[in-house]
Write a protein that holds these residues in place. Structure first.
Motif, mmCIF file in Angstrom:
data_model
loop_
_atom_site.group_PDB
_atom_site.id
_atom_site.type_symbol
_atom_site.label_atom_id
_atom_site.label_comp_id
_atom_site.label_asym_id
_atom_site.label_seq_id
_atom_site.Cartn_x
_atom_site.Cartn_y
_atom_site.Cartn_z
ATOM 1 N N VAL A 91 1.146 -1.659 -0.250
ATOM 2 C CA VAL A 91 0.539 -0.459 0.336
ATOM 3 C C VAL A 91 0.827 0.799 0.550
ATOM 4 O O VAL A 91 1.470 1.544 0.945
ATOM 5 C CB VAL A 91 -0.474 0.003 1.075
ATOM 6 C CG1 VAL A 91 -1.800 1.231 1.427
ATOM 7 C CG2 VAL A 91 -1.911 -1.047 1.065
ATOM 8 N N GLU A 133 -7.719 -0.443 4.390
ATOM 9 C CA GLU A 133 -5.611 -0.432 4.447
ATOM 10 C C GLU A 133 -5.605 0.222 5.090
ATOM 11 O O GLU A 133 -4.333 1.335 5.874
ATOM 12 C CB GLU A 133 -5.369 -0.503 3.318
ATOM 13 C CG GLU A 133 -5.140 -2.126 2.404
ATOM 14 C CD GLU A 133 -6.694 -3.111 2.312
ATOM 15 O OE1 GLU A 133 -6.344 -3.966 1.389
ATOM 16 O OE2 GLU A 133 -7.720 -1.643 2.104
ATOM 17 N N LEU A 137 -4.033 4.464 9.047
ATOM 18 C CA LEU A 137 -2.559 5.586 9.274
ATOM 19 C C LEU A 137 -3.563 6.591 9.028
ATOM 20 O O LEU A 137 -4.564 6.188 9.692
ATOM 21 C CB LEU A 137 -2.797 5.624 7.128
ATOM 22 C CG LEU A 137 -1.977 4.566 5.991
ATOM 23 C CD1 LEU A 137 -2.882 4.489 5.056
ATOM 24 C CD2 LEU A 137 -0.593 4.488 6.684
ATOM 25 N N GLU A 146 -2.414 0.600 -5.058
ATOM 26 C CA GLU A 146 -1.668 -0.930 -3.904
ATOM 27 C C GLU A 146 -1.379 -1.709 -5.243
ATOM 28 O O GLU A 146 -1.977 -1.441 -6.086
ATOM 29 C CB GLU A 146 -2.946 -1.490 -3.281
ATOM 30 C CG GLU A 146 -2.557 -3.127 -2.830
ATOM 31 C CD GLU A 146 -3.762 -3.421 -2.423
ATOM 32 O OE1 GLU A 146 -3.794 -4.285 -1.211
ATOM 33 O OE2 GLU A 146 -4.797 -4.034 -3.102
ATOM 34 N N TYR A 252 3.474 -1.481 3.923
ATOM 35 C CA TYR A 252 2.796 -0.544 3.307
ATOM 36 C C TYR A 252 4.568 0.293 2.953
ATOM 37 O O TYR A 252 5.333 -0.499 2.877
ATOM 38 C CB TYR A 252 2.925 0.343 4.403
ATOM 39 C CG TYR A 252 1.376 0.510 4.805
ATOM 40 C CD1 TYR A 252 0.215 1.020 4.449
ATOM 41 C CD2 TYR A 252 1.027 -0.924 5.907
ATOM 42 C CE1 TYR A 252 -0.978 0.645 4.631
ATOM 43 C CE2 TYR A 252 -0.025 -1.266 5.814
ATOM 44 C CZ TYR A 252 -1.060 -0.545 5.678
ATOM 45 O OH TYR A 252 -2.842 -0.695 6.378
#
Length: 512
Positions: A91, A133, A137, A146, A252
């Protein structure tokens, strides 16, 4: 092998390039020997970011050939060793302060199409406010992307290449230093020292290959006493390991304030591997360590993006490696090419091939290119073969790890799922060799903690050149991350008393 026999190829260096070249050469029917002054993968090749990837950021430096080759190799390697290499989704959160969205989309489009992607899913856009996802964050990151790359157990990749080379007839000599190599009458006369016994031995070879990684110029200057116009730039890359702080198996990729990208990857189930730094390094490669400024740099990169704020106490451990990059004159360490370059010296009718640079993802192609360069000097060698070759343990039908795992469950219903996964991921189709004749957990022998049993330790000493506890705990496996200090000490004592002084041929005795 007779001491007086003339080898076709002698390889210096037991990292990924040296092991890959030894494997390729042995599979062509050549007589091969490889020496490594320490353990396999003890240097750079066990201290990577553990990725088989095209190198998305290399597109910014117009390294299109390298990225294309790496993307093609990504799926070749996935087919060859699906037990230690598997797909991972990354991601990439986007912010207006970072690279423009159009540039990111363009890079990901090229990444999807340059290498003829077949197995891995393509890129997709993410609404980070809605998708899971985005949950870990900070709220200021609203959109993202992604994409796919692959995870690899780097140290095991090296070991499996060496094991395949051995099974194809090569001699693999670990903890063996090459003291000198001299040309004489169209051959190389090589002096080796066994670092355990101090014993010296002499071998001769038609071709010498220097794949010593960070020590490549030491071999040029101090062992072969030759010259090379090539230069190496040593760059330090450091990583930290912390408890995993998000849900899901996705990794990530974030951009730090200096526009360097940092990978934040799930690691060993409940941990996260974060890296890497790119810092010019001067000094002995053996002495490299991650310093506090690098650790803080990596924590700052995470804290810039995630709700969870890492502190120094969260760092379980850290490691650092020296990358021997071919010096192409670029000032920025991140811009120095990750491509590889050969320097072929044919004086005296005894070829010497120096290997500069390279990366884990392209090791197979590097080895193939190296052997192709040496074709005029080894006219009897066989054709290219490794593209379709399978690494030990990768002999899994259709390279389908999930189906293989189900078969393990049927064959060993008494194995707990976590232990079955551990064996399957490290040893693949060779899991049966690790378990041997065991029919219960107790018959695997002494339990050292977590997923670590005596049968595995014995297998690694007998089959994979493990000579001390560290070889097993840090490189052949990652058990060292899952055992307590007391358990590690107990295993070290057991190893020294039980395996450390016993000949390899008796170490595979039935356990329990």
């Amino acid at each position: 092998m007779s001491e007086s026999a003339l080898l076709d190829v002698f390889v210096i260096g037991g990292g990924i390039n040296g092991a890959g070249i030894a494997r390729d050469a042995a599979g062509r029917g050549l007589s091969v020997m490889m020496c490594e002054k320490d353990d396999l993968a003890q240097g750079t090749s066990s201290r990577s970011g553990k990725l088989v990837h095209g190198g998305l950021r290399y597109l910014e430096y117009y390294e299109f050939r390298l990225v294309r080759e790496a993307l093609i190799e990504r799926e070749v390697l996935l087919n060859s060793a699906c037990h230690i290499i598997w797909p991972m989704r990354f991601v990439l959160p986007h912010s207006p302060q970072d690279r423009p969205a159009w540039l990111v989309r363009l890079g990901l489009f090229l990444y999807d199409h340059l290498g003829g992607r077949k197995k891995l899913p393509g890129t997709r856009s993410l609404n980070l406010e809605r998708c899971p996802e985005g949950a870990p964050l900070l709220n200021r990151y609203h959109r993202g992307f992604e994409y796919s790359d692959c995870w690899v157990d780097d140290a095991r990749l090296v070991t499996l290449n060496a094991l395949d080379a051995k099974e194809k007839g090569a001699t693999i000599a670990t903890r063996t230093t090459c003291l000198s190599a001299k040309r004489s009458q169209g051959r190389w006369n090589i002096t080796l020292r066994d670092e355990n016994s101090g014993e010296l031995r002499q071998v001769s070879a038609r071709v010498l290959i220097n794949a010593a990684g960070p020590w490549v110029l030491d071999i040029v200057n101090q062992v072969t006493h030759t010259t090379s116009s090539r230069k190496v730039r040593l760059v330090k890359g450091s990583h930290i390991i912390v408890p995993k702080f998000w849900e899901g198996q996705q990794a990530y990729l974030v951009q730090n304030h200096d526009k360097r990208v940092i990978f934040i990857n799930p690691y060993e189930g409940d941990k996260a591997l974060i890296g890497t730094t790119d810092i010019p390094y001067k000094g002995r490669a053996e002495d490299v360590v991650a310093d506090e400024s690098e650790i803080q740099y990596l924590m700052d990169a995470v804290n810039r993006y995630f709700k969870v704020k890492l502190r120094r106490d969260d760092v379980i451990t850290h490691f650092s490696g020296v990358r021997p990059l071919f010096d192409d004159g670029k000032g920025n360490p991140s811009a120095v090419t990750r491509d590889y370059v050969f320097d072929l010296d044919t004086q005296g009718g005894a070829p010497l091939l120096h290997v500069f640079g390279g990366k884990i993802t392209t090791f197979r192609k590097l080895a193939e290119h190296a052997m192709q360069r040496l074709t005029p000097f080894l006219p009897n060698m066989g054709p290219d073969w490794t593209r379709e070759g399978v690494l030990p343990g990768g002999e899994i039908e259709h390279a389908d790890f999930e189906t293989f795992s189900q078969q393990l469950q049927q064959d060993y219903p008494w194995l707990p799922q976590t232990l079955r996964k551990h064996y399957g991921r490290l040893y693949g189709a060779r899991t049966r060799d690790v378990i041997g004749g065991a029919t219960s957990l107790s018959s695997l022998g002494r339990h050292f903690g977590s997923q670590f049993y005596e049968a595995e330790a014995r297998y690694l000493v007998k089959t994979e050149w493990a000579q001390c506890a560290e070889d097993i705990l840090k490189r052949r496996t990652k058990h060292g991350l899952h055992l307590t200090p007391g358990q590690i000490e107990a295993f070290e004592q057991w190893f020294e008393q039980t395996l450390g002084t016993r000949p390899p041929e008796i170490l595979q005795a039935n356990v329990g």
